[in-house]
Structure formats: structure tokens, C-alpha cells
Motif scaffolding. Structure first.
Motif, mmCIF file in Angstrom:
data_model
loop_
_atom_site.group_PDB
_atom_site.id
_atom_site.type_symbol
_atom_site.label_atom_id
_atom_site.label_comp_id
_atom_site.label_asym_id
_atom_site.label_seq_id
_atom_site.Cartn_x
_atom_site.Cartn_y
_atom_site.Cartn_z
ATOM 1 N N VAL A 245 -1.054 -7.579 2.967
ATOM 2 C CA VAL A 245 -0.379 -7.061 2.210
ATOM 3 C C VAL A 245 -0.133 -8.121 0.786
ATOM 4 C CG1 VAL A 245 1.989 -5.940 1.390
ATOM 5 C CG2 VAL A 245 0.843 -5.724 3.618
ATOM 6 N N MET A 246 0.096 -9.311 1.107
ATOM 7 C CA MET A 246 0.194 -10.312 0.016
ATOM 8 C C MET A 246 -1.025 -10.268 -1.045
ATOM 9 S SD MET A 246 2.310 -12.534 -1.552
ATOM 10 C CE MET A 246 2.213 -14.089 -2.282
ATOM 11 N N ARG A 247 -1.970 -10.491 -0.009
ATOM 12 C CA ARG A 247 -3.395 -10.451 -1.078
ATOM 13 C C ARG A 247 -3.659 -9.304 -1.809
ATOM 14 N NH1 ARG A 247 -8.815 -9.634 2.401
ATOM 15 N NH2 ARG A 247 -8.188 -7.663 1.992
ATOM 16 N N ASP A 248 -3.396 -7.968 -1.309
ATOM 17 C CA ASP A 248 -3.471 -6.714 -2.180
ATOM 18 C C ASP A 248 -2.506 -6.971 -3.263
ATOM 19 O OD1 ASP A 248 -5.400 -6.085 -0.286
ATOM 20 O OD2 ASP A 248 -4.343 -4.768 0.657
ATOM 21 N N TRP A 249 -1.088 -7.070 -2.817
ATOM 22 C CA TRP A 249 -0.204 -7.362 -3.988
ATOM 23 C C TRP A 249 -0.870 -8.206 -5.194
ATOM 24 C CZ3 TRP A 249 2.708 -11.234 -6.298
ATOM 25 C CH2 TRP A 249 3.545 -11.011 -7.010
ATOM 26 N N GLN A 250 -1.113 -9.414 -4.819
ATOM 27 C CA GLN A 250 -1.678 -10.179 -5.947
ATOM 28 C C GLN A 250 -2.918 -9.709 -6.731
ATOM 29 O OE1 GLN A 250 -2.420 -13.718 -3.395
ATOM 30 N NE2 GLN A 250 -0.658 -14.681 -4.427
#
Length: 294
Positions: A245-250
Motif C-alpha cells: 500500500v505504501m508503494r502504491d501511495w507513493q
């Protein structure tokens, strides 16, 4: 023309004057160069970066001689780079323009990467995109293959064996010789289809659990199967997929930041279309429309 006919050129005072002027000009050229020397500073961080790049490539740190070559090569590159800029060689170069654009975009990405979103921000992003993070169904099963390469009627042979099996019997029948796994444990539909062919998992998921069923057809033949465990598809919990999720948010922030950066910078420019270019653009658009219409 002979020097004897030009007495002035035979005058020793003129010779000394010419030589003196030439030496003065040469001395002035070198002194001017010395006065305009530019500094190329080799910082500890630059040395560390050069050594790090070398180590990533060669899986070991550079020795003293290699480190000196790295520094010398950096100085050479820097000198030629600066001189190229003085000559304006970067102008109208498509490769350089694209590289500089990428560097501008990397600056925006670096800014995003340095930001840690608040827990509620990440939770909201996960909630808004929770369908991305569905955990696929998984199944554990055993199978017995009846191969069409070895039998004239593999489906009939499979049904004949099925009639002799108790619903959840443990059988030592191995089926026809093959390289396929006889047992699958906690496999996803994608993993099953990769081994047994596209569509096998869909047929499998429709079968009851805890009893021998079949035959189910694959590209290898007919299978009897018994499903031992089945976990249906579900939405993941944020804690289990936080890194994803963090990767996609970034990635989303990268895109949004680049758009905002461009719109802000764009306000500082006025775009004018020269008449010939405008006509060419319209002509190209018309041609494209004609091709599309055909």
C-alpha cells in the motif's frame, strides 16, 4: 620576394620586437587561463559515491589504484562537461533534453519518497483502493492423472476408479507416470493453472471439499481430485499489505506531484505558435483524421 630587397625585414631590432611580442602574447594567454581557472572540488561524499558505484558493479570495494582512476575519470568527465556547456552543445539535443526532464521529475519523486504519510492518510488510501489488495483463493488438493497418451479412454478409466474409492479414501494409486505434482498445498488459481493448464483451477474451485471427484480435464488428460482445504478470496488487512500500500501511495503521489509541478512551472511560460508551424500542425491533424476515417 627576396629578403635582400626588403631591408626592413633584415633589421635585428624588428626581429627582437616580433619575438618579444610573440612571447608576451603567449605569456598573456597562459596567465589569463590561470586567472580564469575553475575549481573542481572532490568532496568526501563524491569519493564515497564513486566507490559505492564501483562496489555495486564489482561486488567489492576499489583498491587504491582503482579509486584514483575513478577520481581521474570523474575530473575528466567534469572538465569535458563544463567545456561542452560553454560551447552550448546541450542546445537542441533531444537526448539531453529528455535526460534533464527526467532529472526534474526525479527531484519531485525524491521529495515524495522523503515524506512519511500519517497513518490515517495511508488507511484512507487503502480503504479507497481496497479492491487492489484482495487475497486470492487458495486450495490444497491431491490428484490422479489418467493420460490420453497412455490410454484409449482415460475418462472412462478415471470414472471406473472413482466408483471404487470411498469419498475421502487415502489411495496409493498414483495414476499415469508424469512430472506433475501429485499434491498441491495452499496453491492459488494462478499457480494451479500454470501447472495444469488455463481453466483447470476454475473447474477445481467448483468441486465439493473432502471427497474424490472427477474426472476433470486438463491439457494432460483426465484427473480425479480431492480438495483437502480451501480458503476463499478475501480482502487483505492493511497490516499484512502495508508495504505494498505504501508503494502504491507513493506512486500515486509521484504522479500527482509531477502534474502539480508542471502546472506551476507552466504558468511562467507563454507558448506562441508560429504561423507556418500552426499550418503544419493543422495539416498533420487533418491527415491523421483522414487515415482514421478510412
Amino acid at each position: 620576394m627576396s629578403l635582400k630587397k626588403v631591408p626592413l625585414l633584415r633589421d635585428p631590432l624588428l626581429h627582437f620586437a616580433l619575438i618579444g611580442g610573440l612571447l608576451f602574447a603567449i605569456d598573456g594567454l597562459f596567465n589569463a587561463g590561470a586567472a580564469d581557472l575553475e575549481d573542481i572540488v572532490i568532496t568526501p561524499s563524491r569519493v564515497a559515491h564513486l566507490a559505492s558505484v564501483f562496489e555495486r558493479s564489482w561486488q567489492r570495494p576499489p583498491n587504491g589504484e582503482e579509486m584514483q582512476k575513478l577520481v581521474d575519470n570523474f575530473v575528466r568527465e567534469e572538465v569535458l562537461y563544463r567545456e561542452a556547456l560553454k560551447l552550448g552543445l546541450e542546445s537542441d539535443d533531444t537526448v539531453i533534453r529528455r535526460r534533464l526532464r527526467l532529472k526534474m521529475e526525479f527531484l519531485a519523486r525524491d521529495l515524495v519518497d522523503s515524506v512519511e504519510p500519517a497513518p490515517e492518510v495511508l488507511a484512507q488510501f487503502f480503504h479507497d483502493n481496497r479492491e487492489r489488495y484482495r487475497v486470492p483463493a487458495r486450495v490444497s488438493f491431491r490428484q490422479i492423472l489418467f493420460s490420453g497418451d497412455h490410454r484409449t479412454a482415460p475418462a472412462e478409466d478415471a470414472r471406473a476408479l472413482l466408483a471404487t474409492l470411498a469419498p475421502a479414501a487415502v489411495t496409493d494409486v498414483e495414476g499415469d507416470s508424469h512430472l506433475l505434482p501429485r499434491q498441491f498445498t495452499d496453491a492459488s488459481a494462478q499457480e494451479v493453472d500454470k501447472q495444469l493448464g488455463v481453466g483447470f483451477a476454475e473447474q477445481l474451485m467448483q468441486q465439493p471439499q473432502g471427497q474424490w471427484v472427477g474426472p476433470i480435464r486438463s491439457e494432460y488428460g483426465e484427473h480425479l481430485v480431492i480438495i483437502e482445504a480451501y480458503t476463499p478470496e478475501a480482502t487483505a488487512e492493511l497490516a499484512s499489505v502495508r508495504a505494498l500500500v505504501m508503494r502504491d501511495w507513493q506512486a500515486q503521489q509521484h504522479s500527482d506531484t509531477l502534474d502539480r509541478q508542471y502546472l506551476l512551472l507552466r504558468e511562467g511560460y507563454r507558448v506562441r505558435m508560429e504561423s507556418e508551424a500552426s499550418e503544419q500542425l493543422r495539416g498533420d491533424s487533418a491527415s491523421a483524421a483522414e487515415v482514421a476515417a478510412r
